[in-house]
Design a protein around this motif. Sequence first.
Motif, short mmCIF file in Angstrom:
data_model
loop_
_atom_site.label_atom_id
_atom_site.label_comp_id
_atom_site.label_asym_id
_atom_site.label_seq_id
_atom_site.Cartn_x
_atom_site.Cartn_y
_atom_site.Cartn_z
N ARG A 197 36.83 27.46 42.22
CA ARG A 197 36.18 28.01 43.42
C ARG A 197 37.18 28.76 44.30
NH1 ARG A 197 31.12 28.29 44.03
NH2 ARG A 197 31.19 27.62 46.18
N GLU A 198 38.34 29.12 43.76
CA GLU A 198 39.40 29.79 44.53
C GLU A 198 38.98 31.20 44.92
OE1 GLU A 198 42.33 29.93 46.74
OE2 GLU A 198 42.43 28.22 45.40
N THR A 199 39.32 31.60 46.14
CA THR A 199 39.00 32.95 46.62
C THR A 199 40.24 33.74 46.99
OG1 THR A 199 38.75 32.14 48.88
CG2 THR A 199 36.75 32.24 47.52
N ARG A 200 41.43 33.16 46.83
CA ARG A 200 42.67 33.86 47.15
C ARG A 200 43.35 34.28 45.87
NH1 ARG A 200 44.54 29.27 51.18
NH2 ARG A 200 43.51 28.15 49.52
N TYR A 201 43.80 35.53 45.84
CA TYR A 201 44.37 36.13 44.64
C TYR A 201 45.71 36.78 44.93
CZ TYR A 201 39.64 35.59 42.91
OH TYR A 201 38.44 35.06 42.53
N ASP A 236 50.22 40.52 40.04
CA ASP A 236 51.43 40.34 39.25
C ASP A 236 51.40 41.33 38.09
OD1 ASP A 236 53.84 39.23 38.38
OD2 ASP A 236 52.82 37.78 37.09
N ASN A 237 52.30 42.30 38.09
CA ASN A 237 52.41 43.33 37.05
C ASN A 237 51.09 44.07 36.83
OD1 ASN A 237 55.10 42.75 36.57
ND2 ASN A 237 54.60 41.18 35.05
N GLY A 238 50.39 44.38 37.91
CA GLY A 238 49.15 45.15 37.82
C GLY A 238 47.91 44.34 37.47
N LEU A 239 48.03 43.03 37.32
CA LEU A 239 46.90 42.17 37.00
C LEU A 239 46.68 41.17 38.14
CD1 LEU A 239 47.69 41.37 33.27
CD2 LEU A 239 46.02 43.00 34.14
N TRP A 240 45.40 40.86 38.42
CA TRP A 240 45.07 39.92 39.47
C TRP A 240 44.94 38.52 38.90
CZ3 TRP A 240 45.29 40.93 44.47
CH2 TRP A 240 45.22 42.26 44.88
N TYR A 241 45.52 37.53 39.58
CA TYR A 241 45.42 36.13 39.23
C TYR A 241 44.95 35.36 40.45
CZ TYR A 241 48.34 37.21 35.19
OH TYR A 241 48.83 37.73 34.03
N CYS A 242 44.09 34.35 40.23
CA CYS A 242 43.71 33.50 41.35
C CYS A 242 44.90 32.59 41.67
CB CYS A 242 42.45 32.69 41.06
SG CYS A 242 42.67 31.19 40.11
N ARG A 243 44.82 31.92 42.78
CA ARG A 243 45.94 31.09 43.23
C ARG A 243 46.25 29.97 42.25
NH1 ARG A 243 45.48 27.84 48.63
NH2 ARG A 243 46.83 26.24 47.88
N ARG A 244 45.29 29.58 41.44
CA ARG A 244 45.49 28.53 40.44
C ARG A 244 45.93 29.08 39.08
NH1 ARG A 244 40.30 24.81 42.04
NH2 ARG A 244 41.07 24.29 44.09
N GLY A 245 46.10 30.41 38.99
CA GLY A 245 46.67 31.00 37.78
C GLY A 245 45.69 31.59 36.79
N HIS A 246 44.41 31.63 37.10
CA HIS A 246 43.44 32.21 36.18
C HIS A 246 43.50 33.74 36.24
CE1 HIS A 246 41.23 28.29 37.05
NE2 HIS A 246 41.70 28.19 35.83
N LEU A 247 43.63 34.37 35.08
CA LEU A 247 43.65 35.83 34.99
C LEU A 247 42.24 36.36 35.20
CD1 LEU A 247 44.95 38.56 34.24
CD2 LEU A 247 44.47 38.01 31.86
N GLN A 248 42.11 37.36 36.05
CA GLN A 248 40.80 37.97 36.31
C GLN A 248 40.61 39.11 35.33
OE1 GLN A 248 38.67 36.53 38.64
NE2 GLN A 248 40.31 35.04 38.38
N GLU A 249 39.73 38.93 34.38
CA GLU A 249 39.51 39.92 33.32
C GLU A 249 38.86 41.17 33.86
OE1 GLU A 249 37.44 38.28 30.04
OE2 GLU A 249 38.75 36.54 29.92
N GLY A 250 39.30 42.31 33.37
CA GLY A 250 38.70 43.58 33.74
C GLY A 250 39.10 44.09 35.11
N VAL A 251 40.00 43.40 35.79
CA VAL A 251 40.42 43.83 37.12
C VAL A 251 41.90 44.16 37.06
CG1 VAL A 251 40.57 43.19 39.54
CG2 VAL A 251 38.75 42.26 38.14
N GLN A 252 42.20 45.45 37.04
CA GLN A 252 43.58 45.89 37.01
C GLN A 252 43.81 46.90 38.11
OE1 GLN A 252 44.53 47.46 33.20
NE2 GLN A 252 44.32 45.52 32.16
#
Length: 67
Positions: free
Chosen positions: A15-19, A22-38
């Motif tokens: 349920r994290e909302t803070r991102y 890192d190297n052009g890719l978005w990660y949530c605060r818990r480390g999940h890679l956000q697919e399709g978002v560069q």
Amino acid sequence: MDYVTRGVCGQEGCRETRYYLDNGLWYCRRGHLQEGVQVAEDADDFGNLGKTHRLKRETREKGSKSM
């Protein structure tokens, strides 16, 4: 590390909302890679058109109505 508030992550019930970026890719605060978002770099800084500055209006005193 600077965090950006966006929508809910949603991966594995996260349920994290803070991102963070890192190297052009978005990660949530818990480390999940956000697919399709560069983020692609803008070589000419074309998107930076300036900031919006809003002024507060002065508050007027309300007068009583006389009949």
